[in-house]
Design a protein around this motif. Structure first.
Motif, mmCIF file in Angstrom:
data_model
loop_
_atom_site.group_PDB
_atom_site.id
_atom_site.type_symbol
_atom_site.label_atom_id
_atom_site.label_comp_id
_atom_site.label_asym_id
_atom_site.label_seq_id
_atom_site.Cartn_x
_atom_site.Cartn_y
_atom_site.Cartn_z
ATOM 1 N N ILE B 17 -9.928 -4.533 7.660
ATOM 2 C CA ILE B 17 -10.467 -4.089 6.373
ATOM 3 C C ILE B 17 -11.424 -2.926 6.630
ATOM 4 N N THR B 18 -10.987 -1.736 6.266
ATOM 5 C CA THR B 18 -11.713 -0.505 6.580
ATOM 6 C C THR B 18 -12.094 0.221 5.290
ATOM 7 N N PRO B 19 -12.994 1.200 5.387
ATOM 8 C CA PRO B 19 -13.320 1.996 4.196
ATOM 9 C C PRO B 19 -12.187 2.911 3.765
ATOM 10 N N SER B 20 -11.147 3.014 4.568
ATOM 11 C CA SER B 20 -9.993 3.844 4.201
ATOM 12 C C SER B 20 -8.825 3.029 3.686
ATOM 13 N N GLY B 21 -8.962 1.716 3.650
ATOM 14 C CA GLY B 21 -7.891 0.856 3.182
ATOM 15 C C GLY B 21 -7.794 -0.401 4.011
ATOM 16 N N TRP B 85 -14.023 -3.130 10.000
ATOM 17 C CA TRP B 85 -13.962 -2.032 10.980
ATOM 18 C C TRP B 85 -14.381 -0.743 10.303
ATOM 19 N N HIS B 86 -15.363 -0.083 10.855
ATOM 20 C CA HIS B 86 -15.861 1.154 10.242
ATOM 21 C C HIS B 86 -16.712 1.932 11.225
#
Lengths: 142, 94
Positions: B17-21, B85-86
């Protein structure tokens, strides 16, 4: 910057704040209406951040630090990222970190320009929130 | 540890789960194995989500940092695993 472009950039980014994403992070979205994005990082010591995203992403968002009830932090911040002392331009407590407008406009960091970061992976609005949240947890020992 | 590193073969259901999707997608998990290195899954997520530079990204599960160079088992992970994850937060200084 044209408002329509900032609005489109804002819409593109807030769409990524899906229920699955928010559940994983433990966040609550209080308001998402351009140019405002207001989010609470839930924990034993919650932080609420209200982002002002006018000019996004030519400029980073202005970030207001709030308690979960929306009141200002009068005490309890101790830096180095979350400053209890007041920002010279806004007169408010502030986040001293790349991606917060108050960092880039602070006299100590005006040469560290947002333009060098804004197109990097992980520097969209959810990514900035991730970094603020992680810094908060680290600084508060959560 | 009950299983030796590299020998465990239990399945893991993993989401990144990332800030890009979200990888593999917002409604599903990818099947992996306990002996599999976490980085393999993160690399697949970066590829799918078109994230080019993750050199300064950190991964967490249940608010605890994990080591992507180790296996799921090596990180004490099994069953359903949701990886945050970021990009690393960086420090302050003003």
């Amino acid at each position: 910057m044209h408002e329509a472009l900032a609005r489109a950039n804002f819409a593109r980014d807030v769409e990524l704040l899906s229920p699955t994403f928010l559940k994983n992070r433990g966040w609550t979205v209080n308001c998402v209406e351009f140019p405002t994005l207001d989010v609470t990082f839930n924990s034993d010591n919650p932080l609420r951040v209200r982002l002002r995203c006018d000019e996004w992403n030519e400029l980073p968002p202005g970030v207001q630090l709030l308690k979960s009830d929306g009141s200002e932090w009068e005490s309890g911040l101790h830096g180095p990222v979350f400053h209890q002392d007041k920002h010279p331009l806004t007169g408010r407590t502030f986040i001293c970190m790349v991606g917060a407008r108050e960092y880039h406009t602070h006299t100590s960091h005006v040469t560290d320009q947002w333009v060098n970061y804004k197109d990097k992976d992980g520097m969209n609005l959810p990514g900035l929130l991730d970094r603020f949240n992680r810094a908060w947890r680290k600084e508060m020992g959560l | 540890m009950e299983h030796e590193e590299g020998k465990a073969r239990g399945p893991v259901a993993v989401a990144v789960i990332t800030p890009s999707g979200i990888y593999p997608n917002p409604d599903d998990y990818r099947r992996a194995y306990e002996a599999e290195t976490v980085k393999v899954v993160l690399d697949a997520a970066a590829d799918k989500l078109n994230i080019k530079d993750t050199s300064d990204w950190d991964a967490y599960v249940d608010n605890a940092p994990i080591d992507p160079s180790k296996s799921f088992l090596g990180n004490g992970l099994s069953g359903i695993v949701e990886i945050e994850w970021h990009k690393r937060e960086g420090g302050g200084g003003a």
